[in-house]
Design a protein around this motif. Structure first.
Motif, PDB file in Angstrom:
ATOM      1  N   GLU A 169      99.240  37.566 -15.674  1.00  0.00           N
ATOM      2  CA  GLU A 169      98.292  36.772 -16.464  1.00  0.00           C
ATOM      3  C   GLU A 169      97.384  35.929 -15.578  1.00  0.00           C
ATOM      4  OE1 GLU A 169     101.004  34.730 -18.998  1.00  0.00           O
ATOM      5  OE2 GLU A 169     101.553  36.545 -20.122  1.00  0.00           O
ATOM      6  N   THR A 170      97.951  35.230 -14.620  1.00  0.00           N
ATOM      7  CA  THR A 170      97.153  34.442 -13.689  1.00  0.00           C
ATOM      8  C   THR A 170      97.797  34.468 -12.305  1.00  0.00           C
ATOM      9  OG1 THR A 170      98.324  32.367 -14.181  1.00  0.00           O
ATOM     10  CG2 THR A 170      96.330  32.851 -15.476  1.00  0.00           C
ATOM     11  N   ILE A 171      96.960  34.301 -11.289  1.00  0.00           N
ATOM     12  CA  ILE A 171      97.428  34.155  -9.913  1.00  0.00           C
ATOM     13  C   ILE A 171      96.743  32.926  -9.340  1.00  0.00           C
ATOM     14  CG2 ILE A 171      97.661  35.204  -7.643  1.00  0.00           C
ATOM     15  CD1 ILE A 171      97.128  37.922  -8.974  1.00  0.00           C
ATOM     16  N   LYS A 172      97.524  31.972  -8.856  1.00  0.00           N
ATOM     17  CA  LYS A 172      96.964  30.751  -8.296  1.00  0.00           C
ATOM     18  C   LYS A 172      97.384  30.594  -6.837  1.00  0.00           C
ATOM     19  CE  LYS A 172      96.881  28.216 -12.701  1.00  0.00           C
ATOM     20  NZ  LYS A 172      97.353  27.003 -13.422  1.00  0.00           N
ATOM     21  N   HIS A 173      96.414  30.201  -6.013  1.00  0.00           N
ATOM     22  CA  HIS A 173      96.722  29.861  -4.632  1.00  0.00           C
ATOM     23  C   HIS A 173      97.064  28.387  -4.582  1.00  0.00           C
ATOM     24  CE1 HIS A 173      95.441  29.424  -0.188  1.00  0.00           C
ATOM     25  NE2 HIS A 173      96.646  29.944  -0.253  1.00  0.00           N
ATOM     26  N   THR A 174      98.260  28.076  -4.124  1.00  0.00           N
ATOM     27  CA  THR A 174      98.754  26.701  -4.125  1.00  0.00           C
ATOM     28  C   THR A 174      98.911  26.198  -2.691  1.00  0.00           C
ATOM     29  OG1 THR A 174     101.095  27.315  -4.050  1.00  0.00           O
ATOM     30  CG2 THR A 174     100.033  27.292  -6.214  1.00  0.00           C
ATOM     31  N   ALA A 175      99.278  24.947  -2.569  1.00  0.00           N
ATOM     32  CA  ALA A 175      99.484  24.361  -1.243  1.00  0.00           C
ATOM     33  C   ALA A 175     100.607  25.065  -0.486  1.00  0.00           C
ATOM     34  CB  ALA A 175      99.779  22.870  -1.384  1.00  0.00           C
ATOM     35  N   SER A 176     101.559  25.603  -1.218  1.00  0.00           N
ATOM     36  CA  SER A 176     102.705  26.252  -0.571  1.00  0.00           C
ATOM     37  C   SER A 176     102.633  27.777  -0.592  1.00  0.00           C
ATOM     38  CB  SER A 176     104.001  25.806  -1.254  1.00  0.00           C
ATOM     39  OG  SER A 176     103.973  26.119  -2.636  1.00  0.00           O
ATOM     40  N   GLY A 177     101.561  28.318  -1.167  1.00  0.00           N
ATOM     41  CA  GLY A 177     101.458  29.783  -1.211  1.00  0.00           C
ATOM     42  C   GLY A 177     100.779  30.267  -2.475  1.00  0.00           C
ATOM     43  N   PHE A 178     101.540  30.972  -3.328  1.00  0.00           N
ATOM     44  CA  PHE A 178     100.972  31.589  -4.521  1.00  0.00           C
ATOM     45  C   PHE A 178     101.916  31.419  -5.704  1.00  0.00           C
ATOM     46  CE2 PHE A 178      99.219  33.649  -0.861  1.00  0.00           C
ATOM     47  CZ  PHE A 178      97.872  33.817  -1.165  1.00  0.00           C
ATOM     48  N   LEU A 179     101.317  31.281  -6.867  1.00  0.00           N
ATOM     49  CA  LEU A 179     102.074  31.251  -8.108  1.00  0.00           C
ATOM     50  C   LEU A 179     101.531  32.354  -9.008  1.00  0.00           C
ATOM     51  CD1 LEU A 179     104.197  29.916  -9.965  1.00  0.00           C
ATOM     52  CD2 LEU A 179     102.327  28.471 -10.858  1.00  0.00           C
ATOM     53  N   VAL A 180     102.393  33.309  -9.338  1.00  0.00           N
ATOM     54  CA  VAL A 180     102.019  34.424 -10.199  1.00  0.00           C
ATOM     55  C   VAL A 180     102.664  34.198 -11.559  1.00  0.00           C
ATOM     56  CG1 VAL A 180     102.092  36.922 -10.556  1.00  0.00           C
ATOM     57  CG2 VAL A 180     101.863  35.993  -8.236  1.00  0.00           C
ATOM     58  N   VAL A 181     101.827  34.095 -12.580  1.00  0.00           N
ATOM     59  CA  VAL A 181     102.324  33.924 -13.947  1.00  0.00           C
ATOM     60  C   VAL A 181     102.193  35.265 -14.649  1.00  0.00           C
ATOM     61  CG1 VAL A 181     102.051  32.713 -16.130  1.00  0.00           C
ATOM     62  CG2 VAL A 181     101.605  31.519 -13.965  1.00  0.00           C
ATOM     63  N   SER A 182     103.292  35.773 -15.164  1.00  0.00           N
ATOM     64  CA  SER A 182     103.311  37.084 -15.803  1.00  0.00           C
ATOM     65  C   SER A 182     103.988  37.012 -17.157  1.00  0.00           C
ATOM     66  CB  SER A 182     104.053  38.100 -14.918  1.00  0.00           C
ATOM     67  OG  SER A 182     105.457  37.947 -15.071  1.00  0.00           O
TER      68      SER A 182
END
Length: 372
Positions: A169-182
């Protein structure tokens, strides 16, 4: 290191395996079922002949791994080094073959030139009108239905998490890497590997990287079982796309064939590609030129698959040019099956060590912007 791999085809599953083997904590996310995309629609050709020269180091690396696959994965994925031959029917084809053989030799590929007599002696029934052929004895074929599930299972045994039927659903680049919401939950990781095939350009675009990629579907077919007589994979040297057929005979006797039919555009939403039965007669006319006996066989199934074709027909592979921790391996333009194990091994090396012994510069994601 934590790595999320997006895409459960051969590139994704091989990468997950080699990453896990190097000690990474891997989550592989697949929108459908593992191995049901472009990989399973593949012809199964394991060839180095005719590849862009910059792909040959990767192809050599991959061929070595194909040879180790059964021991490495604990199951037979039907890799058979039966050789790869390309038939030649005209002087243009002969000139092209000789030029390629000469330029590929420094890159570590040795092609043998066969005369008509040698063709008929070694491979009775193939190309009776051929004036010559090339032969690469160490190449061959593998089973597209077996290889991705085998890599996935081996990766799982090493601790990789496999998440199937999960829409991202979304992919976010964060301070610690990546957050993939599925649709199957959230997954965080230091690194993200994009092996999403025809969908790979969409993911790259989310990070400001534009790749000119089209989704297209090949037309494939298979005959009823016939007596097993054809050992090598068979193709052709030709400048005429209407004659660009290829075939191989599996050990059960069926003859798998493809080519000589323009790849059709595919809408990647939902990404289903279908073979067109009206194009089959034209395709078979080209295949008959390679193997006249196939004219007496019954075609029992045809199929297609959604493949990603990059404008320059080279894959996108390596580090992102915009986003630390993001890596790409997609867009193999219909000729990625042979490369799969090598791609997985190379990407795991790059992600885990920040270097790769196989040159990848020609495959950089930012090459299109650099060209402008």
């Amino acid at each position: 290191m934590d790595v999320v791999v997006l895409g459960g085809g051969l590139m994704g599953t091989a990468s997950a395996y080699f990453l896990a083997r190097r000690g990474a904590r891997v989550t592989l996310i697949e929108r459908s079922r593992i191995g049901t995309g472009a990989t399973v629609a593949s012809f199964g050709n394991i060839r180095r002949t005719g590849r862009h020269l910059s792909q040959l180091p990767l192809a050599h690396r991959s061929l070595r791994l194909w040879g180790e696959a059964e021991k490495m994965l604990g199951r037979d994925v039907e890799f058979r080094a039966t050789g790869h031959t390309r038939l030649i029917f005209d002087e243009d084809g002969l000139a092209d073959m000789r030029t390629y053989a000469q330029t590929a030799r420094p890159w570590g590929l040795e092609l043998e030139e066969l005369s008509p007599r040698e063709i008929h002696t070694r491979f009775p029934g193939l190309g009776p009108d051929a004036i010559a052929a090339s032969f690469s004895p160490r190449d061959g074929s593998g089973n597209p239905r077996l290889i991705a599930p085998a890599f996935a299972e081996a990766a799982h045994q090493l601790g990789a998490q496999l998440v199937e039927e999960a829409e991202v659903e979304t992919i976010k680049h964060t301070a610690s890497g990546f957050l993939v919401v599925s649709s199957k939950g959230k997954f965080a990781a230091e690194c993200l590997l994009n092996t999403a095939g025809a969908w790979g350009a969409r993911i790259a675009a989310q990070f400001g990287e534009q790749v000119p990629l089209d989704a297209r579907g090949p037309q494939m077919g298979v005959t009823e079982p016939l007596p097993h007589r054809i050992l090598p994979v068979v193709g052709i040297w030709t400048r005429d796309k209407n004659h660009g057929a290829y075939l191989r005979q599996v050990e059960r006797g069926n003859i798998v064939f493809g080519g000589a039919a323009e790849r059709v555009s595919v809408d990647i939403d939902p990404g289903h590609a279908a073979a067109d039965p009206m194009r089959l007669p034209m395709q078979l006319r080209a295949v008959v030129r390679l193997l006249p006996a196939i004219a007496q066989a019954t075609v029992i199934r045809t199929w297609s698959g959604c493949e990603g074709y990059v404008r320059d027909m080279l894959p996108v592979m390596g580090c992102s040019a915009t986003t630390p921790g993001l890596f790409h391996a997609f867009g193999f333009s219909g000729h990625g099956f042979q490369l799969g194990p090598g791609v997985g091994d190379a990407m795991a090396e790059l992600i885990m060590t920040d270097r790769c012994e196989t040159p990848l510069d020609d495959f950089r994601v930012d090459r299109f912007g650099r060209a402008v």
